[in-house]
Design a protein around this motif. Structure first.
Motif, PDB file in Angstrom:
ATOM      1  N   ALA A  18      50.417  36.818  44.369  1.00 13.92           N
ATOM      2  CA  ALA A  18      49.240  36.157  43.971  1.00 13.92           C
ATOM      3  C   ALA A  18      48.037  37.350  43.494  1.00 13.92           C
ATOM      4  O   ALA A  18      47.453  37.321  42.517  1.00 13.92           O
ATOM      5  N   MET A  19      47.935  38.285  44.416  1.00 13.90           N
ATOM      6  CA  MET A  19      46.941  39.525  44.128  1.00 13.90           C
ATOM      7  C   MET A  19      47.318  40.057  42.708  1.00 13.90           C
ATOM      8  O   MET A  19      46.489  40.404  41.638  1.00 13.90           O
ATOM      9  N   ARG A  20      48.598  40.439  42.507  1.00 10.02           N
ATOM     10  CA  ARG A  20      49.032  41.060  41.194  1.00 10.02           C
ATOM     11  C   ARG A  20      48.703  40.217  40.234  1.00 10.02           C
ATOM     12  O   ARG A  20      48.278  40.699  38.996  1.00 10.02           O
ATOM     13  N   ARG A  21      49.078  38.988  40.030  1.00 10.30           N
ATOM     14  CA  ARG A  21      48.897  37.997  38.956  1.00 10.30           C
ATOM     15  C   ARG A  21      47.288  37.696  38.780  1.00 10.30           C
ATOM     16  O   ARG A  21      46.773  37.780  37.703  1.00 10.30           O
ATOM     17  N   ALA A  22      46.454  37.488  39.769  1.00 10.86           N
ATOM     18  CA  ALA A  22      45.022  37.392  39.749  1.00 10.86           C
ATOM     19  C   ALA A  22      44.463  38.672  39.158  1.00 10.86           C
ATOM     20  O   ALA A  22      43.678  38.442  38.207  1.00 10.86           O
ATOM     21  N   ALA A  23      44.820  39.917  39.482  1.00 12.85           N
ATOM     22  CA  ALA A  23      44.324  41.120  39.021  1.00 12.85           C
ATOM     23  C   ALA A  23      44.724  41.353  37.631  1.00 12.85           C
ATOM     24  O   ALA A  23      43.691  41.489  36.812  1.00 12.85           O
ATOM     25  N   ARG A  24      45.720  40.852  37.078  1.00  9.89           N
ATOM     26  CA  ARG A  24      46.001  41.063  35.887  1.00  9.89           C
ATOM     27  C   ARG A  24      45.286  39.894  34.992  1.00  9.89           C
ATOM     28  O   ARG A  24      44.658  40.358  33.930  1.00  9.89           O
ATOM     29  N   ALA A  25      45.076  38.583  35.599  1.00 14.23           N
ATOM     30  CA  ALA A  25      44.160  37.834  34.715  1.00 14.23           C
ATOM     31  C   ALA A  25      42.692  38.195  34.790  1.00 14.23           C
ATOM     32  O   ALA A  25      42.196  38.024  33.867  1.00 14.23           O
ATOM     33  N   ALA A  26      42.295  38.844  35.916  1.00 12.19           N
ATOM     34  CA  ALA A  26      40.873  39.218  35.858  1.00 12.19           C
ATOM     35  C   ALA A  26      40.713  40.697  35.218  1.00 12.19           C
ATOM     36  O   ALA A  26      39.513  40.844  34.563  1.00 12.19           O
ATOM     37  N   ASP A  27      41.682  41.516  34.836  1.00  9.00           N
ATOM     38  CA  ASP A  27      41.582  42.672  34.033  1.00  9.00           C
ATOM     39  C   ASP A  27      42.791  42.888  33.248  1.00  9.00           C
ATOM     40  O   ASP A  27      43.596  43.461  33.393  1.00  9.00           O
ATOM     41  N   PRO A  28      42.694  42.108  32.295  1.00 10.99           N
ATOM     42  CA  PRO A  28      43.949  41.902  31.173  1.00 10.99           C
ATOM     43  C   PRO A  28      43.908  43.550  30.446  1.00 10.99           C
ATOM     44  O   PRO A  28      45.044  43.811  29.771  1.00 10.99           O
ATOM     45  N   ASP A  29      43.028  44.069  30.463  1.00  2.00           N
ATOM     46  CA  ASP A  29      42.937  45.223  29.513  1.00  2.00           C
ATOM     47  C   ASP A  29      43.694  46.371  30.389  1.00  2.00           C
ATOM     48  O   ASP A  29      43.448  47.568  30.005  1.00  2.00           O
ATOM     49  N   CYS A  30      43.971  46.298  31.721  1.00  3.03           N
ATOM     50  CA  CYS A  30      44.431  47.237  32.378  1.00  3.03           C
ATOM     51  C   CYS A  30      45.864  47.786  31.899  1.00  3.03           C
ATOM     52  O   CYS A  30      46.658  46.798  32.050  1.00  3.03           O
ATOM     53  N   PRO A  31      46.132  48.717  31.275  1.00  2.00           N
ATOM     54  CA  PRO A  31      47.278  48.977  30.636  1.00  2.00           C
ATOM     55  C   PRO A  31      48.666  49.467  31.723  1.00  2.00           C
ATOM     56  O   PRO A  31      49.476  49.660  31.599  1.00  2.00           O
ATOM     57  N   LEU A  32      47.925  49.692  32.994  1.00  2.00           N
ATOM     58  CA  LEU A  32      49.052  50.290  33.877  1.00  2.00           C
ATOM     59  C   LEU A  32      49.651  49.427  34.509  1.00  2.00           C
ATOM     60  O   LEU A  32      49.333  48.173  35.123  1.00  2.00           O
ATOM     61  N   THR A  33      50.982  49.673  35.292  1.00  2.00           N
ATOM     62  CA  THR A  33      51.676  48.893  36.050  1.00  2.00           C
ATOM     63  C   THR A  33      51.232  49.051  37.365  1.00  2.00           C
ATOM     64  O   THR A  33      50.375  50.014  37.833  1.00  2.00           O
ATOM     65  N   VAL A  34      51.662  48.204  38.227  1.00  2.00           N
ATOM     66  CA  VAL A  34      51.310  48.375  39.971  1.00  2.00           C
ATOM     67  C   VAL A  34      52.076  49.535  40.285  1.00  2.00           C
ATOM     68  O   VAL A  34      51.259  50.237  41.210  1.00  2.00           O
ATOM     69  N   ALA A  35      53.405  50.102  39.815  1.00  2.00           N
ATOM     70  CA  ALA A  35      53.676  51.235  40.286  1.00  2.00           C
ATOM     71  C   ALA A  35      52.696  52.226  39.875  1.00  2.00           C
ATOM     72  O   ALA A  35      52.923  53.359  40.669  1.00  2.00           O
ATOM     73  N   GLN A  36      52.452  52.440  38.657  1.00  2.00           N
ATOM     74  CA  GLN A  36      51.639  53.425  38.299  1.00  2.00           C
ATOM     75  C   GLN A  36      50.023  53.481  39.148  1.00  2.00           C
ATOM     76  O   GLN A  36      49.925  54.757  39.523  1.00  2.00           O
TER      77      GLN A  36
END
Length: 155
Positions: A18-36
């Motif tokens: 849920a945190m990953r999905r919400a963070a991607r929705a809140a900041d769609p311009d972040c080009p990095l993966t969670v691993a990065q």
């Protein structure tokens, strides 16, 4: 009925997703993966770490870390310098941009949690606040298991 450990493990996994999905929705311009982003976080905690240290810490193969670091280096988020005492090894550090990207990711996550907490009733807010020390201790305990994992029985 599921064991408390299984329920907690499932809840933590759902919370992470849920945190990953919400963070991607809140900041769609972040080009990095969670691993990065996790590599950046690791380097913020241990500036000058060698790729092999990052691989051990994150429990990733050295090749995976090399791929992640190369992408971060190309984006100007990490620097590589010769490690002291070993001309073959590199020490990794965050650049100012790397610190900035990491801070942005952390702020995004903090806002998400703060907003979600505000939507909970006072009882759940108090329960979660009281549980934080225990959850922190649990996280440290689980982290130590990375160095000495229990033996799992078939299944």
């Amino acid at each position: 009925m599921a064991s408390p450990g299984l329920v907690l493990a499932d809840t933590v996994a759902r919370l992470r997703r849920a945190m990953r999905r919400a963070a991607r929705a809140a900041d769609p311009d972040c080009p990095l993966t969670v691993a990065q982003l996790e590599v950046l976080s690791c380097l913020a905690a241990v500036p000058g770490a060698r790729p092999s240290q990052v691989a051990r810490h994150m429990r990733l193969s050295p090749n995976s870390v090399t791929t992640l670091v190369n992408a971060l280096y190309t984006r100007g988020l990490v620097t590589r310098s010769r490690a002291a005492g070993d001309a073959r090894a590199f020490a990794l550090s965050l650049t100012a941009d790397g610190h900035s990207v990491l801070a942005r990711w952390m702020r995004t996550n903090a806002v998400l949690v703060h907003t979600a907490l505000a939507g909970l009733g006072p009882h759940h807010q108090r329960v979660l606040a009281k549980a934080l020390p225990a959850l922190d201790a649990l996280a440290r305990g689980i982290d130590t298991l990375a160095d000495a994992p229990p033996q799992y029985l078939g299944g």
